[in-house]
Scaffold this motif. Structure first.
Motif: not given
Length: 154
Positions: A71-76, A80-81, A86-87
């Protein structure tokens, strides 16, 4: 659709090099069971249409998928693509966990193709970062670094 409860988290346990171990949560929801039933019926019909008899169909639960959402952000999402975590810096995922849901066939071929695509993205991203570091050094008055043959560091 992927089941909401299917997830991959990091546990409090750590491996010898200090990295946390993974904890996978996976369940077979109503939609997954319906897809499996439909796939089995269609595959049996195809085999029977071609004269097969004494057909054995096993349960389709051998390949756990969809534990690392993109997804586009670590929120969901976890990745990434480009399949980059992210982490955790420098962690790319290129296994069955990146698929959005169950497939109707053994995922080996698509897993290999995904691995090649992600490796290409990794090389492109590392090449871009190397060029940026070279320009930054040159802009500081030094000579541009020669990154050919060197290892990538984020």
């Amino acid at each position: 659709m992927p089941a909401e409860g299917n997830d991959l988290t990091l546990s409090d346990e750590h491996v010898a090099i200090g990295m946390p171990t993974a904890r996978t949560y996976f369940s077979c929801n109503r939609n997954r069971r319906a897809l499996d039933t439909c796939a089995t019926e269609v595959l049996l019909a195809i085999w029977q249409a071609h004269g097969a008899s004494d057909i054995f169909a096993s349960a389709r639960s051998a390949h756990t998928l969809a534990t690392c959402r993109m997804g586009p952000s670590p929120d969901d999402a976890v990745l990434d693509s480009d399949s980059w975590s992210f982490d955790m810096p420098n962690l790319y995922m290129y296994d069955n966990s990146i698929f959005p849901g169950a497939l109707f066939a053994n995922p080996a071929t698509i897993s290999m193709a995904s691995g090649l695509w992600i490796a290409e993205r990794f090389l492109q991203r590392s090449h871009i970062n190397q060029r940026r570091r070279g320009r930054a050094k040159k802009n500081r008055g030094g000579e541009a670094a020669d990154f050919q043959g060197s290892s990538f560091e984020a």
